[in-house]
Design a protein around this motif. Structure first.
Motif, PDB file in Angstrom:
ATOM      1  N   LYS A  96       0.820  -1.213   0.000  1.00  0.00           N
ATOM      2  CA  LYS A  96       0.000   0.000   0.000  1.00  0.00           C
ATOM      3  C   LYS A  96       0.856   1.266   0.000  1.00  0.00           C
ATOM      4  CE  LYS A  96      -3.812   2.354   2.294  1.00  0.00           C
ATOM      5  NZ  LYS A  96      -4.695   2.394   1.129  1.00  0.00           N
ATOM      6  N   ALA A 146      -1.393   2.636  -3.541  1.00  0.00           N
ATOM      7  CA  ALA A 146      -2.031   3.276  -2.389  1.00  0.00           C
ATOM      8  C   ALA A 146      -3.522   3.008  -2.311  1.00  0.00           C
ATOM      9  CB  ALA A 146      -1.786   4.785  -2.423  1.00  0.00           C
ATOM     10  N   SER A 147      -4.093   2.479  -3.381  1.00  0.00           N
ATOM     11  CA  SER A 147      -5.540   2.250  -3.364  1.00  0.00           C
ATOM     12  C   SER A 147      -5.914   0.901  -2.752  1.00  0.00           C
ATOM     13  CB  SER A 147      -6.108   2.363  -4.779  1.00  0.00           C
ATOM     14  OG  SER A 147      -5.721   1.241  -5.545  1.00  0.00           O
ATOM     15  N   TYR A 166       3.580   8.796   2.859  1.00  0.00           N
ATOM     16  CA  TYR A 166       3.920   7.608   3.666  1.00  0.00           C
ATOM     17  C   TYR A 166       5.405   7.643   4.066  1.00  0.00           C
ATOM     18  CZ  TYR A 166      -0.608   5.473   2.566  1.00  0.00           C
ATOM     19  OH  TYR A 166      -1.953   5.194   2.463  1.00  0.00           O
ATOM     20  N   LEU A 226      -3.401   9.173  -3.699  1.00  0.00           N
ATOM     21  CA  LEU A 226      -3.414   8.568  -5.027  1.00  0.00           C
ATOM     22  C   LEU A 226      -4.716   7.839  -5.317  1.00  0.00           C
ATOM     23  CD1 LEU A 226       0.220   7.269  -4.782  1.00  0.00           C
ATOM     24  CD2 LEU A 226      -0.609   8.735  -6.634  1.00  0.00           C
ATOM     25  N   ASP A 227      -5.479   7.614  -4.252  1.00  0.00           N
ATOM     26  CA  ASP A 227      -6.720   6.855  -4.401  1.00  0.00           C
ATOM     27  C   ASP A 227      -7.887   7.840  -4.428  1.00  0.00           C
ATOM     28  OD1 ASP A 227      -8.824   5.132  -4.290  1.00  0.00           O
ATOM     29  OD2 ASP A 227      -8.263   4.187  -2.392  1.00  0.00           O
ATOM     30  N   SER A 230     -11.127   6.980  -4.850  1.00  0.00           N
ATOM     31  CA  SER A 230     -12.407   6.332  -4.561  1.00  0.00           C
ATOM     32  C   SER A 230     -13.079   6.920  -3.320  1.00  0.00           C
ATOM     33  CB  SER A 230     -12.179   4.834  -4.347  1.00  0.00           C
ATOM     34  OG  SER A 230     -13.373   4.226  -3.913  1.00  0.00           O
ATOM     35  N   THR A 245      -8.737   4.269   2.540  1.00  0.00           N
ATOM     36  CA  THR A 245      -7.812   4.367   3.678  1.00  0.00           C
ATOM     37  C   THR A 245      -6.612   5.245   3.342  1.00  0.00           C
ATOM     38  OG1 THR A 245      -6.940   2.224   2.989  1.00  0.00           O
ATOM     39  CG2 THR A 245      -8.440   2.229   4.855  1.00  0.00           C
ATOM     40  N   ASN A 246      -6.340   5.401   2.063  1.00  0.00           N
ATOM     41  CA  ASN A 246      -5.274   6.305   1.637  1.00  0.00           C
ATOM     42  C   ASN A 246      -5.592   7.731   2.096  1.00  0.00           C
ATOM     43  OD1 ASN A 246      -4.087   7.538  -1.559  1.00  0.00           O
ATOM     44  ND2 ASN A 246      -2.869   7.054   0.226  1.00  0.00           N
TER      45      ASN A 246
END
Lengths: 233, 541
Positions: free
Chosen positions: A31, A36-37, B420, B463-464, B466, B471-472
């Motif tokens: 992740k 990261a998704s 991160y 980057l996510d 959705s 959770t990103n």
């Protein structure tokens, strides 16, 4: 090594360097460095919060207590609605704790508890509600109202407690879609990360039910003809 | 609208909810995870109560005061210790499966800094079993839970210059939708901020101090943010906690030469320093419980054996366990008064996110589980009482709209820098420069780097895209909260030019009661962190 993750029904393959790490560490690495998704739930890393239950090669594990091998196939738990990737919705399974009245009803004055009496439900009260047992349960797979393994274990955890004042009420709560619906197949036992055997607890609940005058409904109509509980179509 | 909104569904939140409900309030508990997944489940050692024959409430008070190093409040500590006996009886009553002694009493063991066997326990699963027993009791009492909702901001309203907290905006993890929940009073019970130390912490990944950061943004005072407890025995590789009960039961600490080098049962602050020094000197420190025997280890410390095998590949029955001190508990928190209320009307706080001044500069093992029960009950009662005085609160959809706008901004951040990576850097930075020992030079450089990271935030991002279980995004929001708290911690560490309890300065190695027998207090003033000090409000040391 390669790790295959079933994401919303499709297989995604990730390459990671094999280290002596838990699956949760590997998923976190994927992740934070590759995708990261990727969604999964995690918490304590030490097998006490129950967040990271999932399946590896078809068997339920806690990601934080399993060390992966190359080629492993990682999937979300079964029998619960999929939210995304490895995240499932366990609300329905949790709601059975309420159905099973899995809580203490205490008398005014508590009896003293000996170490032997405390040990009776020591393991049962180690349960972390991770949901692995519901994923493995073939009865829950076909009967979504089946109270299910962890809620029945939790019911037994209180029924077997020397301090409990309402054993009858608790036993009554697990008669319908409960102790008699279980087939005692034992699928829930090897998948429990805490070494609990819901099957044995359910067996104990059946005995207790018998003592309190309840009968397996399959045989309850014996006077009116045999019914082996086979589904009628 | 509910009477009492509890934010955070761990041990403190659930006790507070039960207490508010008992006082007649309608209650809702909102948490970012599920109740039984909260940090409370990781507490192992026990819950203190002076119920043993050789113990007394006054001894419990004396031990706690001593360990607090002058920053404990005598009245609050007296309440904690006096009501501890009732707290443990209550847990027994609601079904907590305590371990039992041969005399059929609740089993107790000695933890560091305690003058008696005081910690009541359930094997090394005390927190886990308290958490689950509370959850079961909440189901019994029809407490409403809203799970997997992440706290974004508090909603406040001002009436004749009195600011009252009237609600909060949450983001559903499952759907991504925003929700505003209004309440007559609110209890913050969101846990501590040890994850600022990232992988140098025993804590679950969720201990990002969201409640403190959100409360600070709403105008609350945070106090004693510089005090972070390092647990002496985290596993060397994974920072996983090995309970103090291992030493309480007679475990030894050995250096690289296999020699004992210190008193294993001194309070956590001084022991962590002794271990840190020894690691630098001889290269390694190990926990040795081999002499306790397999039977004892399996019976009393079952988790420890499992975790040592999993993460360090050693079996404590036959091997010594490599350890290092890691961030474990944050003494600082939302400043509250005797009624568990913050400086913002209608906002109460309890558990690790609050500062009830019972731990002061160093918490004793077994006192945090006790705190969440004693002050959880108080917070619930007081919040219910406060709610009774409020007729209605005006709903204000602007806050949610602002939050939604802010989230869109965050989603449009450019992602040139990996957060991160930064999160890990922050942890390493804190462990080395804001950790077991600190200095002006290290702290200043850390503060500079934290400011740098804050400025770089728009170059980080997610980057996510959705809406579903992103959770990103949540982890990025947690990181933003941690960066805010990181700054408050460093400012407070820099300003406290003395050594006291868990705050050890190389450049000011002595305790300075003349200047620093007081609590640091941090507020946000026009987006800037400001620090002041409050003297001991009540009868102090």
């Amino acid at each position: 090594m390669t790790i295959n993750i079933i994401r919303n029904g499709k297989k995604a393959t990730f390459k990671v360097v094999q280290k002596d790490e838990t699956l949760l560490q590997v998923l976190t690495e994927i992740k934070t460095t590759q995708d990261a998704s990727l969604s999964f739930a995690s918490g304590c890393r030490s097998s006490v919060c129950g967040s990271c239950a999932m399946r590896v090669n078809g068997k339920e594990v806690l990601a934080c207590a399993y060390k992966p091998e190359s080629g492993d196939i990682i999937e979300p738990l079964k029998n619960v609605p999929l939210v995304r990737d490895l995240v499932v919705d366990v609300e329905k399974a949790l709601s059975f704790n309420k159905v099973a009245k899995a809580w203490a009803v205490s008398p005014e004055a508590l009896p003293s508890v000996s170490p032997e009496q405390a040990e009776v439900n020591e393991v049962q009260s180690d349960c972390i509600l991770c949901g692995a047992c519901y994923s493995a349960c073939p009865v829950y797979a076909v009967n979504p109202e089946f109270i299910g393994p962890f809620a029945l274990t939790r019911n037994w955890r209180y029924v077997s407690d020397v301090r409990e004042a309402d054993v009858a009420g608790k036993i009554d709560a697990v008669q319908t879609n409960g102790v008699w619906d279980c087939t005692l197949c034992g699928e829930c036992v090897p998948v429990c990360p805490q070494g609990i055997a819901p099957k044995s607890d359910i067996d104990m609940l059946r005995n207790k039910s018998n003592v309190l005058g309840y009968m397996d409904p399959k045989y309850a109509n014996f006077g009116g003809g045999l019914d082996f509980g086979a589904p009628s179509f | 609208m509910v009477d009492v909104l509890v934010i955070g569904s761990g041990g403190a939140g659930m006790v507070a909810a039960l207490s508010a409900k008992e006082a007649g309030a309608t209650v809702m508990v909102v948490g970012k995870s599920y109740p039984t997944r909260s940090q409370t489940c990781m507490a192992q050692g026990g819950i203190n109560a002076a119920i043993g024959e050789s113990d007394s409430v006054s001894a419990h008070i004396a031990d706690t005061l001593k360990s607090s190093q002058g920053l404990g409040d005598k009245k609050a500590i007296a309440k904690l210790c006096e009501e501890g006996i009732e707290a443990v009886a209550w847990l027994d009553k609601i079904g907590l499966p305590f371990s039992r002694s041969a005399e059929s009493k609740i089993a107790q063991r000695r933890l560091g800094g305690a003058s008696a066997d005081r910690a009541c326990y359930a094997q090394d699963y005390t927190g886990l079993k308290i958490l689950h027993t509370l959850y079961d009791n909440c189901l019994k009492n029809q407490i409403t839970f809203l799970n997997e909702h992440f706290l974004l901001e508090l909603i406040t309203q001002e009436d004749q210059e009195v600011k009252r907290v009237v609600g909060a905006v949450f983001k559903s993890l499952k759907s991504g939708e925003l929700t505003s929940i209004y309440a007559r009073s609110i209890i913050m019970a969101t846990g501590g901020y040890s994850r600022v130390y990232d992988h140098y912490s025993t804590n679950a990944t969720g201990s990002s101090g969201d409640g403190l950061a959100v409360a600070l943004r709403a105008g609350a005072i945070l106090s004693d943010m510089e005090f972070v407890q390092f647990h002496p025995t985290g596993l060397k590789n994974a920072s996983i906690l090995i309970s103090e009960s291992a030493r309480g039961a007679g475990g030894h600490l050995l250096n690289a030469h296999g020699e004992r080098f210190t008193d294993e049962l001194q309070p956590r602050d001084s022991l962590s320093r002794a271990i840190d020094v020894e690691i630098q000197k001889s290269g390694a420190v190990f926990l040795d419980i081999r002499h306790l025997g397999e039977n004892f280890i399996d019976h009393e410390l079952p988790q420890e054996r499992k975790l040592a095998k999993l993460y360090e590949n050693v079996d404590p029955v036959t091997d010594v366990i490599p350890i290092k001190p890691v961030a474990h508990y944050t003494m600082g928190g939302i400043a509250v008064d005797d009624n568990a209320e913050s400086n913002l009307e209608g906002l109460f706080a309890v558990g690790e996110c609050a500062n009830h001044n019972v731990h002061g500069a160093n918490r004793l093992g077994g006192n945090s589980l006790l705190e969440l029960v004693v002050f959880g009950k108080e917070a619930g009662k007081q919040a219910a009482l406060s709610a009774q005085a409020i007729d209605d609160v005006a709903e204000n959809s602007e806050v949610q709209a602002e939050v939604a706008y802010k989230l869109e901004m965050i989603k449009s951040y450019t992602n040139e820098i990996d957060f991160y990576q930064k999160r890990q850097e922050l942890g390493t930075l804190f462990y080395h420069f804001a950790g077991i020992t600190r200095s002006e030079e290290g702290l200043s450089s850390a503060l500079e780097q934290v400011h740098g990271m804050q400025h770089e935030l728009p170059k980080m991002g997610i980057l996510d895209s959705s809406d579903i279980y992103n959770t990103n995004l949540i982890e990025f929001l947690e990181f933003i909260n941690m960066l805010t708290l990181a700054e408050t911690m460093l400012v407070a560490m820099l300003e406290r030019r003395e050594s006291r309890g868990a705050h050890a300065r190389e450049d000011f190695s002595e305790k300075d009661d003349l200047l620093y027998a007081k609590h640091s207090a941090i507020i946000l003033h026009y987006q800037r962190i400001e620090i002041g000090y409050t003297t001991m409000q009540r009868e102090g040391v």
